[in-house]
Design a protein around this motif. Structure first.
Motif, PDB file in Angstrom:
ATOM      1  N   PRO A  97     -85.493 -60.636 -48.532  1.00 18.56           N
ATOM      2  CA  PRO A  97     -85.336 -61.570 -49.660  1.00 18.56           C
ATOM      3  C   PRO A  97     -84.829 -60.783 -50.871  1.00 18.56           C
ATOM      4  N   ILE A  98     -83.913 -61.352 -51.630  1.00 20.65           N
ATOM      5  CA  ILE A  98     -83.350 -60.569 -52.741  1.00 20.65           C
ATOM      6  C   ILE A  98     -84.407 -60.308 -53.818  1.00 20.65           C
ATOM      7  N   PRO A  99     -84.244 -59.179 -54.499  1.00 21.69           N
ATOM      8  CA  PRO A  99     -85.312 -58.709 -55.394  1.00 21.69           C
ATOM      9  C   PRO A  99     -85.446 -59.448 -56.732  1.00 21.69           C
ATOM     10  N   THR A 100     -84.373 -60.016 -57.270  1.00 18.27           N
ATOM     11  CA  THR A 100     -84.482 -60.621 -58.602  1.00 18.27           C
ATOM     12  C   THR A 100     -85.125 -61.990 -58.474  1.00 18.27           C
ATOM     13  N   LEU A 101     -86.305 -62.148 -59.049  1.00 21.02           N
ATOM     14  CA  LEU A 101     -87.072 -63.378 -58.890  1.00 21.02           C
ATOM     15  C   LEU A 101     -87.215 -64.087 -60.229  1.00 21.02           C
TER      16      LEU A 101
END
Ligand SMILES: Cc1cc2nc3c(=O)[nH]c(=O)nc-3n(C[C@H](O)[C@H](O)[C@H](O)COP(=O)(O)O)c2cc1C
Length: 396
Positions: A312-316
């Protein structure tokens, strides 16, 4: 390495540039086809706002004349249209301190290169790290891959990809046939199964609503790959290893498998290996392809199949805990306009990386300074393969 490439460019700099070296002369290059791949990389359900700002197109500034390669290095440029909003922030010339402060990122994002890069370059200015660590760089790879694809196309090799899983929604079971991949671009998540496509988009909607992100997996399939590419004679010549490195180097990819590799540890030898059979119409062939077209690090003439898992991509949007690197006080991780799920796009990048590795292995095996020479070598090899396999046709 026979076919090699280097990319440069920052995410919000003026442009991405890539130099591709080693292509023979005479390969037809169609910019519109490369632009089509760039568009596919930008698409996919779950992408963020930036994709709407930019429509990537490629400029060719060297190595191609009148639509065919010259044999010299090919240079491709893709402008970052968003750069107009970042001119002072990303200027190569000295700027007043506000230009550095304005888009500063202070709180490293878990899972991104922010903290590791700050330690590597001994800086607390995370902008300097993330500008190059960003997966915007994969745009240049897709453009370079477009040139490799043009070469492969000229010898009858085609590449497709599809999404196998997004979060909890996955395509388990039988492999999807080449023909089954023909309609993948009509799915918003590039999945071959229509019902699962809908479930995947709903899964992305749920993650978005929760301020979260999602990973998944994709498969790249190459058809018409000649046998004998790669080598078992030395560790770094094995094509399975070269493909694994190329795919693993894609941002957020955390696992790579050749063929049914992820299941290989659970199966017995008799259930896993692809038997070798003969009939006069097809010659020596394999009824199954769990090996994914590679045995001993060498292509065996079957379809090449490689899978990759994307985290899952890191920027949340709902950030994880982080720390202000200056004060050491706790702080939520920085947020910058971001995607929710990039698995469909990562598959397109996977196609490009596979094309570049296959292009390299093809030139290494068959060589030639011109496409005509290469095709001549391929024809010669084909007649030898036909003899071994006892069939009038194979490999395409
Ligand atoms: C096509 C593509 C787009 C991506 N977009 C984003 C994004 O918008 N935000 C983000 O945090 N990570 C994004 N990533 C993932 C990060 O670039 C990646 O996680 C980061 O560079 C750290 O590298 P690593 O995950 O390989 O360790 C993207 C990856 C790909 C393949």
């Amino acid at each position: 390495m026979t076919l090699r490439f280097l990319t440069s460019g920052e995410s919000h700099g003026p442009a991405l540039t890539v130099i591709v070296e080693g292509l023979p002369c005479g390969v037809p290059v169609d910019r519109a086809v490369i632009d089509g791949d760039l568009r596919r990389r930008q698409g996919g359900y779950g992408r963020g706002g930036r994709m709407k700002i930019e429509t990537d197109t490629v400029e060719i500034t060297a190595g191609v004349r009148h639509g065919v390669t010259l044999g010299s290095p090919v240079t491709l440029v893709i402008r970052n249209r968003d750069h107009a909003n970042w001119e002072d922030v990303m200027s190569p010339d000295p700027q007043p301190p506000e230009a550095q402060e304005r888009r500063a990122l202070r709180f490293p994002r878990p899972g991104h290169a922010d903290l590791a890069g700050a330690l590597k370059y001994q800086t607390s200015d995370l902008r300097n790290v993330l500008e190059r660590a960003s997966a915007r760089e994969t745009t240049a790879r897709v453009a370079a891959g477009g040139l490799a694809r043009a070469l492969l196309d000229a010898v009858g090799i085609a590449i497709r990809s599809h999404v196998l899983r997004i979060g909890r929604i996955g395509l388990d079971g039988d492999e999807v046939s080449w023909d089954g991949l023909g309609q993948v671009e009509e799915s918003p998540v590039r999945c071959a199964d229509q019902a699962l496509s809908t479930a995947m988009t709903e899964e992305i909607d749920r993650a978005k609503k929760a301020g979260d992100s999602l990973g998944g997996s994709f498969e790249v399939v190459a058809r018409g790959v000649p046998p004998g590419l790669g080598s078992f004679s030395q560790w770094d010549r094995r094509l399975d290893g070269r493909l694994a490195q190329a795919l693993m180097s894609i941002h957020a990819v955390k696992a790579v498998a050749i063929g049914a590799g992820f299941a290989a540890g659970r199966l017995s030898g008799s259930a896993f290996h692809d038997e070798i059979v003969f009939d006069p119409a097809r010659g020596v062939h394999r009824p199954t392809n769990r090996a994914g077209g590679l045995e001993g690090g060498v292509t065996n003439g079957e379809e090449l199949r490689v899978q990759a898992v994307v985290k899952p991509i890191p920027t949340l949007m709902t950030p994880l805990r982080s720390v202000d690197l200056q004060t050491k006080e706790p702080a939520p991780a920085s947020y910058e306009r971001s995607d929710v799920c990039v698995v469909p796009a990562a598959g397109v990048v996977g196609e490009a990386m596979t094309a570049l590795v296959l292009g390299d292995a093809l030139l290494e095996k068959l060589g030639g300074d011109s496409l005509t020479e290469l095709l001549g070598h391929l024809k010669q090899s084909r007649s030898a393969w036909h003899q071994i396999l006892g069939t009038p046709r194979m490999g395409s």
